[in-house]
Design a protein around this motif. Structure first.
Motif, mmCIF file in Angstrom:
data_model
loop_
_atom_site.group_PDB
_atom_site.id
_atom_site.type_symbol
_atom_site.label_atom_id
_atom_site.label_comp_id
_atom_site.label_asym_id
_atom_site.label_seq_id
_atom_site.Cartn_x
_atom_site.Cartn_y
_atom_site.Cartn_z
ATOM 1 N N THR A 145 -8.216 -39.010 13.162
ATOM 2 C CA THR A 145 -6.996 -39.131 12.365
ATOM 3 C C THR A 145 -5.775 -38.802 13.209
ATOM 4 N N SER A 146 -5.889 -37.788 14.040
ATOM 5 C CA SER A 146 -4.788 -37.407 14.924
ATOM 6 C C SER A 146 -4.460 -38.522 15.914
ATOM 7 N N ILE A 147 -5.489 -39.160 16.441
ATOM 8 C CA ILE A 147 -5.273 -40.290 17.362
ATOM 9 C C ILE A 147 -4.509 -41.396 16.650
ATOM 10 N N LEU A 148 -4.944 -41.736 15.440
ATOM 11 C CA LEU A 148 -4.279 -42.818 14.694
ATOM 12 C C LEU A 148 -2.817 -42.485 14.415
ATOM 13 N N LYS A 149 -2.526 -41.208 14.168
ATOM 14 C CA LYS A 149 -1.143 -40.815 13.884
ATOM 15 C C LYS A 149 -0.247 -40.905 15.113
ATOM 16 N N ARG A 150 -0.823 -40.758 16.298
ATOM 17 C CA ARG A 150 -0.025 -40.780 17.534
ATOM 18 C C ARG A 150 0.410 -42.187 17.935
ATOM 19 N N TYR A 151 -0.232 -43.193 17.388
ATOM 20 C CA TYR A 151 0.023 -44.568 17.816
ATOM 21 C C TYR A 151 0.445 -45.429 16.627
ATOM 22 N N ASP A 152 1.111 -46.560 16.950
ATOM 23 C CA ASP A 152 1.451 -47.539 15.920
ATOM 24 C C ASP A 152 0.178 -48.188 15.397
ATOM 25 N N ASN A 153 0.256 -48.674 14.174
ATOM 26 C CA ASN A 153 -0.881 -49.389 13.614
ATOM 27 C C ASN A 153 -0.836 -50.839 14.094
ATOM 28 N N HIS A 154 -1.993 -51.445 14.164
ATOM 29 C CA HIS A 154 -2.076 -52.844 14.565
ATOM 30 C C HIS A 154 -1.616 -53.729 13.417
ATOM 31 N N LYS A 155 -1.412 -55.001 13.723
ATOM 32 C CA LYS A 155 -1.031 -55.976 12.699
ATOM 33 C C LYS A 155 -2.281 -56.448 11.952
ATOM 34 N N TYR A 156 -2.057 -56.968 10.769
ATOM 35 C CA TYR A 156 -3.169 -57.459 9.943
ATOM 36 C C TYR A 156 -3.926 -58.581 10.655
ATOM 37 N N VAL A 157 -3.206 -59.375 11.453
ATOM 38 C CA VAL A 157 -3.852 -60.476 12.166
ATOM 39 C C VAL A 157 -4.921 -59.951 13.123
ATOM 40 N N ASP A 158 -4.730 -58.766 13.680
ATOM 41 C CA ASP A 158 -5.734 -58.195 14.584
ATOM 42 C C ASP A 158 -7.005 -57.858 13.815
ATOM 43 N N TYR A 159 -6.835 -57.373 12.603
ATOM 44 C CA TYR A 159 -8.010 -57.125 11.758
ATOM 45 C C TYR A 159 -8.699 -58.451 11.406
ATOM 46 N N LEU A 160 -7.902 -59.477 11.093
ATOM 47 C CA LEU A 160 -8.487 -60.773 10.751
ATOM 48 C C LEU A 160 -9.291 -61.352 11.914
ATOM 49 N N VAL A 161 -8.770 -61.211 13.126
ATOM 50 C CA VAL A 161 -9.500 -61.686 14.305
ATOM 51 C C VAL A 161 -10.808 -60.921 14.437
ATOM 52 N N PHE A 162 -10.753 -59.607 14.241
ATOM 53 C CA PHE A 162 -11.971 -58.790 14.279
ATOM 54 C C PHE A 162 -12.959 -59.253 13.204
ATOM 55 N N ALA A 163 -12.466 -59.444 11.988
ATOM 56 C CA ALA A 163 -13.342 -59.846 10.884
ATOM 57 C C ALA A 163 -13.955 -61.221 11.147
ATOM 58 N N LEU A 164 -13.148 -62.136 11.697
ATOM 59 C CA LEU A 164 -13.674 -63.460 12.027
ATOM 60 C C LEU A 164 -14.775 -63.368 13.079
ATOM 61 N N GLN A 165 -14.580 -62.519 14.057
ATOM 62 C CA GLN A 165 -15.604 -62.372 15.091
ATOM 63 C C GLN A 165 -16.865 -61.727 14.535
ATOM 64 N N GLU A 166 -16.694 -60.775 13.640
ATOM 65 C CA GLU A 166 -17.856 -60.151 12.998
ATOM 66 C C GLU A 166 -18.608 -61.183 12.166
ATOM 67 N N GLU A 167 -17.857 -61.981 11.425
ATOM 68 C CA GLU A 167 -18.461 -63.010 10.584
ATOM 69 C C GLU A 167 -19.087 -64.106 11.451
ATOM 70 N N ASP A 168 -18.454 -64.383 12.580
ATOM 71 C CA ASP A 168 -18.944 -65.423 13.478
ATOM 72 C C ASP A 168 -20.370 -65.136 13.939
ATOM 73 N N GLU A 169 -20.679 -63.868 14.131
ATOM 74 C CA GLU A 169 -22.025 -63.515 14.555
ATOM 75 C C GLU A 169 -23.066 -63.951 13.525
ATOM 76 N N LYS A 170 -22.631 -64.059 12.279
ATOM 77 C CA LYS A 170 -23.553 -64.444 11.207
ATOM 78 C C LYS A 170 -23.517 -65.938 10.918
ATOM 79 N N SER A 171 -22.319 -66.536 10.968
ATOM 80 C CA SER A 171 -22.209 -67.894 10.421
ATOM 81 C C SER A 171 -21.699 -68.961 11.386
ATOM 82 N N GLY A 172 -21.237 -68.600 12.567
ATOM 83 C CA GLY A 172 -20.755 -69.605 13.504
ATOM 84 C C GLY A 172 -19.365 -70.132 13.196
#
Length: 185
Positions: A145-172
């Motif tokens: 939690t302390s680490i997260l507070k020291r830095y800016d949060n990422h944009k939602y698009v970065d989460y979407l890219v992560f989610a797409l890559q996670e989903e890609d492992e399952k569905s292509g």
């Protein structure tokens, strides 16, 4: 009955630990994705600035060597002025955006989260009494939690890219996007 309760509690604790490790991992990967995105922005910004600058140089040389007929000279002078102003504005935007610095900060954040995630994983597998282990886990979560507070949060698009890559492992999904020329990852 008591043994089943202890086994159930142990299973619940393991599930919670696994959930925390996944949370750490997701945050870490999103920070790395943000860093990669900002590095691309920095590179693209430099290319745009370089191309605009080269265009201005070419137009100036064309005007200097009278490559352009005299009747078009006022247009070229005006175009040169507009291009000069555009370059100044683009350069100011690039400088104020600090893409490289922000990319480095996101990368540092990802590295810190990664180190804390390894600590948490080690805590979960070490042979210590449950109460001491739980204290260590709480300290690790507090540090996260302390680490997260020291830095800016990422944009939602970065989460979407992560989610797409996670989903890609399952569905292509990535192969589907590539087939249609929509590579965003």
């Amino acid at each position: 009955m008591g043994k089943n309760l202890i086994e159930h509690l142990t299973t619940v604790q393991q599930e919670l630990r696994n959930k925390r490790i996944k949370e750490f991992n997701k945050s870490k990967i999103c920070r790395f994705k943000a860093s990669e995105r900002l590095v691309r922005y920095a590179s693209l910004s430099n290319w745009v600035f370089t191309i605009l600058s080269l265009s201005l140089i070419v137009i100036t040389l064309m005007n200097f060597f009278k490559v352009v007929p005299l009747r078009d000279e006022p247009f070229f002078n005006f175009f040169q002025l507009v291009l000069s102003i555009t370059i100044l504005v683009v350069f100011q935007i690039i400088v104020s955006s600090d893409y490289s610095v922000k990319a480095l900060r996101f990368h540092q954040c990802g590295m810190e989260i990664s180190a804390e995630m390894r600590k948490l994983e080690n805590i979960c597998i070490e042979d210590t009494p449950n109460n001491k282990r739980e204290d260590k886990i709480k300290r690790s979560i507090n540090e996260y939690t302390s680490i997260l507070k020291r830095y800016d949060n990422h944009k939602y698009v970065d989460y979407l890219v992560f989610a797409l890559q996670e989903e890609d492992e399952k569905s292509g999904i990535k192969e589907f996007l590539l087939r249609w020329g929509l590579e965003i990852i």
